[in-house]
Design a protein around this motif. Structure first.
Motif, short mmCIF file in Angstrom:
data_model
loop_
_atom_site.label_atom_id
_atom_site.label_comp_id
_atom_site.label_asym_id
_atom_site.label_seq_id
_atom_site.Cartn_x
_atom_site.Cartn_y
_atom_site.Cartn_z
N LEU A 45 37.14 56.33 57.75
CA LEU A 45 37.98 55.71 56.56
C LEU A 45 37.42 54.25 56.50
O LEU A 45 37.31 53.45 57.39
CB LEU A 45 39.42 55.74 57.00
CG LEU A 45 40.37 54.90 55.97
CD1 LEU A 45 40.41 55.44 54.70
CD2 LEU A 45 41.81 54.85 56.48
N THR A 46 37.23 53.79 55.41
CA THR A 46 37.10 52.40 55.01
C THR A 46 38.21 52.23 53.85
O THR A 46 38.25 52.64 52.92
CB THR A 46 35.82 52.06 54.14
OG1 THR A 46 34.71 52.33 55.26
CG2 THR A 46 35.64 50.62 53.89
N LEU A 47 39.30 51.53 54.37
CA LEU A 47 40.36 51.36 53.54
C LEU A 47 40.02 50.19 52.59
O LEU A 47 39.83 48.93 53.12
CB LEU A 47 41.52 51.31 54.55
CG LEU A 47 43.09 50.85 53.77
CD1 LEU A 47 43.25 52.19 52.87
CD2 LEU A 47 44.10 50.65 54.67
N LEU A 48 40.35 50.19 51.58
CA LEU A 48 40.19 49.10 50.52
C LEU A 48 41.47 48.57 49.63
O LEU A 48 41.66 49.45 48.54
CB LEU A 48 39.11 49.67 49.43
CG LEU A 48 37.72 49.71 50.30
CD1 LEU A 48 36.95 50.54 49.01
CD2 LEU A 48 37.11 48.60 50.49
N PRO A 49 42.54 48.12 50.21
CA PRO A 49 43.60 47.40 49.76
C PRO A 49 43.21 46.71 48.39
O PRO A 49 42.20 46.01 48.43
CB PRO A 49 44.27 46.60 50.44
CG PRO A 49 43.83 46.98 52.06
CD PRO A 49 42.36 47.31 51.62
N VAL A 50 43.97 47.20 47.20
CA VAL A 50 43.23 46.83 45.93
C VAL A 50 44.37 45.48 45.49
O VAL A 50 45.83 45.55 45.43
CB VAL A 50 43.62 47.56 44.77
CG1 VAL A 50 43.17 47.16 43.36
CG2 VAL A 50 42.44 48.80 45.13
N PHE A 51 43.66 44.36 45.14
CA PHE A 51 44.49 43.35 44.44
C PHE A 51 44.67 43.30 43.09
O PHE A 51 43.57 43.39 42.36
CB PHE A 51 43.79 42.04 45.09
CG PHE A 51 44.26 40.84 44.53
CD1 PHE A 51 45.75 40.51 44.43
CD2 PHE A 51 43.64 39.61 43.77
CE1 PHE A 51 46.41 39.24 44.05
CE2 PHE A 51 44.17 38.41 43.70
CZ PHE A 51 45.40 38.31 43.46
N TYR A 52 45.72 43.31 42.59
CA TYR A 52 46.04 43.66 40.99
C TYR A 52 47.26 42.68 40.52
O TYR A 52 48.31 42.69 40.92
CB TYR A 52 46.64 45.38 40.94
CG TYR A 52 46.40 45.86 39.65
CD1 TYR A 52 46.78 45.40 38.45
CD2 TYR A 52 45.67 47.13 39.46
CE1 TYR A 52 46.83 46.17 37.53
CE2 TYR A 52 45.71 47.76 38.54
CZ TYR A 52 46.06 47.35 37.34
OH TYR A 52 45.90 47.96 36.17
N GLN A 53 46.65 41.82 39.61
CA GLN A 53 47.89 40.96 39.37
C GLN A 53 48.35 41.20 37.75
O GLN A 53 49.51 41.11 37.62
CB GLN A 53 46.96 39.57 38.90
CG GLN A 53 46.53 38.81 40.26
CD GLN A 53 45.74 37.63 39.94
OE1 GLN A 53 44.54 37.63 39.66
NE2 GLN A 53 46.37 36.45 40.34
N TYR A 54 47.44 41.58 36.93
CA TYR A 54 47.77 41.48 35.31
C TYR A 54 47.39 42.83 34.58
O TYR A 54 46.64 43.72 35.21
CB TYR A 54 47.14 40.40 34.60
CG TYR A 54 47.51 39.17 35.28
CD1 TYR A 54 48.77 38.34 35.33
CD2 TYR A 54 46.53 38.10 35.92
CE1 TYR A 54 49.00 37.17 35.67
CE2 TYR A 54 46.85 36.84 36.25
CZ TYR A 54 47.92 36.45 36.43
OH TYR A 54 48.38 35.04 37.05
N GLY A 55 48.14 43.02 33.26
CA GLY A 55 47.88 44.18 32.63
C GLY A 55 46.70 43.95 31.70
O GLY A 55 46.31 44.98 30.97
N GLY A 56 45.82 42.79 31.91
CA GLY A 56 44.69 42.64 30.92
C GLY A 56 44.35 41.12 31.17
O GLY A 56 45.05 40.42 31.63
N CYS A 57 43.31 40.95 30.42
CA CYS A 57 42.88 39.88 30.23
C CYS A 57 43.64 38.45 29.80
O CYS A 57 43.47 37.39 30.35
CB CYS A 57 41.32 39.45 29.60
SG CYS A 57 39.96 40.26 30.39
N ASP A 58 44.71 38.88 28.91
CA ASP A 58 45.63 37.95 28.32
C ASP A 58 46.57 37.56 29.52
O ASP A 58 47.64 36.90 29.23
CB ASP A 58 46.24 38.41 27.00
CG ASP A 58 46.72 39.90 27.16
OD1 ASP A 58 46.83 40.35 28.39
OD2 ASP A 58 47.17 40.14 26.30
N GLN A 59 46.40 38.08 30.80
CA GLN A 59 47.30 38.06 31.78
C GLN A 59 48.92 38.42 31.40
O GLN A 59 49.99 37.97 31.85
CB GLN A 59 47.41 36.47 32.15
CG GLN A 59 46.13 35.94 32.66
CD GLN A 59 46.09 34.49 33.20
OE1 GLN A 59 47.23 34.02 33.49
NE2 GLN A 59 44.90 34.24 33.74
#
Length: 456
Positions: free
Chosen positions: A154-168
């Motif tokens: 396993l290489t675990l890659l927690p994902v950073f996710y802020q917004y629903g699109g470039c318009d934030q």
């Protein structure tokens, strides 16, 4: 020490006959030597041993959606974006226990397909409505538990996710289960890192800013700093609307913007990259980063075709992943990759060189590229490498006793390669025997019980 005796093996130095591959208790290859005398015992005998590649991109929970998104929706022009809405609706019901059961099935199927480990691009973090669990890494811990249950590296890659699109715009619906501000994500990452460090020695962790759409420039900068020299994976340039959105908001195409604003290095893995110009293709290749290709999923979602031949000619590194896990098959990913190049260019043997057949070039490339992207010491059969191994039977209607590169061509292009796999080891752990995962029945039973609980 364990000894595997092989009639043939693909070493980093090329094809070899009649070798003994000796493994340490820690799951490394101690040495590879000419076969000892017939009276010298061995623990396992195989017709053929290959290195087991890394599956460098997976969203394990999507395995439960396989076959559920092939009907026409209300939009007469179904696309990636309509598929994504269905995915969000599906995932909004999953619990941690269900997630673990689904991931275990996906990881089991990866092992049976010949993958020795997985880089899990894990963005499914929170409870329904985006409510954080008491332990932020609860879902990441369940991914680790599934890997532990199956024995897969396993290489675990927690994902950073802020917004629903470039318009934030804010995350809505199922997306809310993905989202974190950076401080919360950093805490989640620290908890997940502790889980990985408590696991097998061959496990590692990296950072995955989801995409240029979902992470703002400052967030990406901080994610890159958090990753340091660890694996850093990110979706990039997958869909035409994504390109159009980046141009509208940042005045540059995705690959163009990334190369202009970041020092992309060999620890980076950019996923898909199916929307690149010729200059972007050469520019990305020159960074030494790995292009993470998922040909089955890219075909399923209509993403487009990666500029594979040009990328290879520029010295670019590639690996393959099962992404949506709609079909988990090492050989089929490689075949789809090659055939996509042929269909676009109306050619044959697109990846072949004067030194290597198509199958050999592709297999060598994904073994090396997957190991680089996952930072796993499994880039081929040599002393000191992780013992990620595939044993195959060659006395069958697929291989028919063939030798050399034509073996790989037969495995990839005949459509019969899966049935040739007899055994798989991950860091020396025997996880597949006689073509079946050692815990297959229990894993399948648990998965079937979960699927009865879900609304699909």
């Amino acid at each position: 020490m364990m000894k595997i005796r092989a009639k043939s093996a693909l070493l980093t130095t090329g094809w070899a006959k009649n070798v003994d591959i000796c493994l340490t208790k820690a799951g490394k290859i101690e040495r590879i030597s000419p076969q000892a005398g017939p009276m010298e015992p061995a623990d396992h005998h195989a017709d053929l041993i290959l290195p087991a590649p890394v599956n460098l991109h997976s969203h394990a929970f999507q395995r439960a959606m396989s076959g559920l998104t092939e009907a026409k929706g209300p939009d007469p022009k179904d696309s990636f974006w309509t598929w994504r809405r269905l995915m969000y609706k599906f995932l909004d019901q999953l619990t941690p226990d269900q997630m673990e059961a689904i991931a275990a099935l996906a990881f089991m199927e990866m092992a049976e397909a010949g993958f020795g480990s997985v880089a899990e691009f894990h963005y499914f973090h929170h409870a329904q409505g985006g409510v954080a669990y008491d332990r932020l890494s609860e879902m990441a811990d369940r991914i680790a538990a599934a890997a532990q249950a199956t024995g897969l590296g396993l290489t675990l890659l927690p994902v950073f996710y802020q917004y629903g699109g470039c318009d934030q715009r804010p995350l809505v619906g199922g997306q809310r289960r993905f989202g974190n501000d950076f401080d919360q994500f950093a805490k989640l990452y620290q908890e997940a890192e502790a889980t990985v460090l408590s696991g097998p020695d061959d496990w590692t962790i990296g950072v995955a800013p989801h995409s240029l759409r979902a992470v703002d420039p400052e967030g990406l900068k901080r994610a890159v700093q958090l990753a340091g020299d660890k694996p850093l994976h990110m979706h990039l340039a997958e869909q035409v609307p994504e390109v159009e959105e980046l141009v509208a908001h940042r005045k540059a195409r995705p690959v163009e913007w990334l190369l202009a604003n970041h020092d992309v290095k060999p620890n980076w893995c950019l996923i898909h990259c199916t929307q690149m110009t010729s200059d972007e293709t050469v520019g990305l290749a020159n960074t030494g980063a790995v292009a993470g290709l998922c040909p089955i999923t890219e075909g399923s979602l209509g993403d487009g075709i990666f500029n594979g031949v040009a990328f290879a000619q520029a010295g670019g590194q590639i690996g393959v992943g099962s992404d949506s896990d709609i079909q988990i098959s090492l050989w089929e990913e490689l075949k789809q990759l090659e055939y996509s190049q042929r269909l676009r260019d109306r050619s044959r043997a697109a990846y072949a060189t004067t030194e290597k057949s198509t199958g050999r070039f592709l297999f060598d490339a994904v073994v090396a590229g997957g190991a680089q992207a996952a930072q796993r010491a499994a880039g081929g059969l040599e002393a000191g490498a992780e013992a990620d191994l595939i044993a195959l039977d060659t006395d069958n209607e697929c291989i028919c006793g063939r030798e050399g590169d034509v073996i790989l061509d037969s495995l990839i292009f005949s459509g019969r390669g899966q049935g040739c796999i007899t055994d798989v080891w991950s860091a020396g752990r025997p996880i597949v025997k006689q073509g079946r995962h050692i815990a297959r029945d229990a894993i399948v039973d648990r998965y079937k019980a979960v699927m009865k609980q879900l609304d699909h």
